[in-house]
Design a protein around this motif. Sequence first.
Motif, short mmCIF file in Angstrom:
data_model
loop_
_atom_site.label_atom_id
_atom_site.label_comp_id
_atom_site.label_asym_id
_atom_site.label_seq_id
_atom_site.Cartn_x
_atom_site.Cartn_y
_atom_site.Cartn_z
N GLN A 133 -7.72 -11.25 0.06
CA GLN A 133 -7.19 -10.34 1.07
C GLN A 133 -5.66 -10.40 1.12
N ARG A 134 -5.11 -11.58 0.95
CA ARG A 134 -3.65 -11.71 0.98
C ARG A 134 -3.01 -11.12 -0.27
N VAL A 135 -3.67 -11.28 -1.40
CA VAL A 135 -3.15 -10.65 -2.63
C VAL A 135 -3.17 -9.13 -2.48
N LYS A 136 -4.25 -8.61 -1.93
CA LYS A 136 -4.34 -7.16 -1.71
C LYS A 136 -3.26 -6.68 -0.75
N LEU A 137 -2.96 -7.49 0.26
CA LEU A 137 -1.92 -7.12 1.21
C LEU A 137 -0.55 -7.08 0.54
N LEU A 138 -0.30 -8.01 -0.39
CA LEU A 138 0.97 -8.01 -1.11
C LEU A 138 1.13 -6.73 -1.93
N PHE A 139 0.07 -6.33 -2.62
CA PHE A 139 0.13 -5.09 -3.39
C PHE A 139 0.34 -3.88 -2.48
N THR A 140 -0.32 -3.89 -1.34
CA THR A 140 -0.19 -2.77 -0.41
C THR A 140 1.22 -2.65 0.13
N GLN A 141 1.80 -3.78 0.52
CA GLN A 141 3.16 -3.76 1.05
C GLN A 141 4.16 -3.33 -0.02
N ALA A 142 3.97 -3.81 -1.25
CA ALA A 142 4.88 -3.41 -2.33
C ALA A 142 4.77 -1.92 -2.62
N LEU A 143 3.55 -1.40 -2.58
CA LEU A 143 3.34 0.03 -2.84
C LEU A 143 3.98 0.88 -1.75
N LYS A 144 3.78 0.51 -0.49
CA LYS A 144 4.36 1.29 0.60
C LYS A 144 5.87 1.18 0.62
N SER A 145 6.40 0.02 0.25
CA SER A 145 7.85 -0.12 0.18
C SER A 145 8.43 0.77 -0.91
N LEU A 146 7.74 0.84 -2.04
CA LEU A 146 8.20 1.70 -3.13
C LEU A 146 8.15 3.17 -2.73
N GLU A 147 7.08 3.57 -2.04
CA GLU A 147 6.96 4.96 -1.61
C GLU A 147 8.04 5.32 -0.60
N SER A 148 8.36 4.38 0.30
CA SER A 148 9.38 4.67 1.30
C SER A 148 10.76 4.79 0.66
N GLN A 149 11.02 4.01 -0.39
CA GLN A 149 12.30 4.12 -1.08
C GLN A 149 12.41 5.44 -1.83
N ASN A 150 11.31 5.87 -2.42
CA ASN A 150 11.33 7.13 -3.16
C ASN A 150 11.47 8.33 -2.22
N LEU A 167 -5.26 0.34 -0.61
CA LEU A 167 -4.61 0.57 -1.89
C LEU A 167 -4.88 1.98 -2.38
N ARG A 168 -4.10 2.40 -3.33
CA ARG A 168 -4.35 3.69 -3.94
C ARG A 168 -5.70 3.69 -4.65
N GLU A 169 -6.25 4.87 -4.80
CA GLU A 169 -7.50 4.98 -5.53
C GLU A 169 -7.28 4.54 -6.98
N GLU A 170 -8.18 3.70 -7.48
CA GLU A 170 -7.99 3.16 -8.81
C GLU A 170 -8.08 4.26 -9.87
N THR A 171 -7.26 4.13 -10.90
CA THR A 171 -7.27 5.09 -12.00
C THR A 171 -8.21 4.65 -13.12
N GLU A 172 -8.52 3.37 -13.16
CA GLU A 172 -9.46 2.87 -14.16
C GLU A 172 -10.03 1.55 -13.68
N ARG A 173 -11.14 1.17 -14.27
CA ARG A 173 -11.79 -0.10 -13.97
C ARG A 173 -12.02 -0.86 -15.27
N GLU A 174 -11.91 -2.16 -15.16
CA GLU A 174 -12.11 -3.01 -16.33
C GLU A 174 -13.14 -4.08 -16.01
#
Length: 217
Positions: A133-150, A167-174
Motif C-alpha cells: 500500500q505504501r509503494v502504491k501511494l508513492l507511485f500515486t503521489q509521483a504521478l499526481k505531482s507530475l500531472e500538476s507540473q505539466n 493509479l492510472r489504468e494499466e496499459t499492460e500486464r506481466e
Amino acid sequence: DEWGQKKGELSARMQLRETPGWKIRRNKLLAVLTQAGLKRLEEESASIPLPTLQTSISLITKKLEAVSRQAPTDTRRFQDLCLEFGQVETVVSQIQSLEYKLCCEGVDASIAWRLVSEPEVTLPGGPSAIAAQRVKLLFTQALKSLESQNDGLSPPSSVSSGEPPILREETEREFVLRLSAPRPSKVSRLCPHRLTARISKSGIQMAGLFSQDTIFF
C-alpha cells in the motif's frame, strides 16, 4: 585592536591567489575534506548490508589513499573521486528515503535497499499488505505531482486528505512463472525454468527460459 596589537596580514606575495604556496595549502585542504566526507559516507552506509555499496566505498578508500600521497597540486584525481562520491551518496540517499517512507512496524528494513539494488522484489504480504500500500501511494503521489507540473496546477487534495490513492489504468500486464522441475526426463536433476507473458492492448508476448540436466538426461 583593543590591546594595541597590529592586525596580522599576509605578505603581498602570499596575497596573490595563484602563488605556489596558496595552491599547496588549498590542495592539502582538499585531501582533508575528502577524508572527512569518506568517514561520513562510511557512517551513513554502515547499517546498509548491500555488498555492492560496501565494495564501492572500499574502492574509493583505496583511491583516496593513493591520491593523498601524490603531488598536492593535482586536483583532477580529486574531481574524479568527487564524482564517485556523488554516485554512492545518491544510492545511500535513495535507500534512506525509502526506509523513511516504507519501513514501519511489520515491514523489514531490507526492503528499502532491495528495491534500489534488485530488478524484482516480492513485497511481503501481497498487494493488501502495508508495504504494498505504501509503494502504491508513492507511485500515486509521483504521478499526481507530475500531472500538476505539466498542467501548472497544484496537486489534488486527495493525496493529503487521506483518500485511497488511485493509479492510472494499466496499459499492460506481466505474469512471471518460476519453478524447478526435472528436465529432460523424470530422472534428471531439478533445473530452474521461467515463463513470462506480457499482455497489452496491442497483443500478447511470451518468452520462456528453460534449462536441462546435462549429466542425468
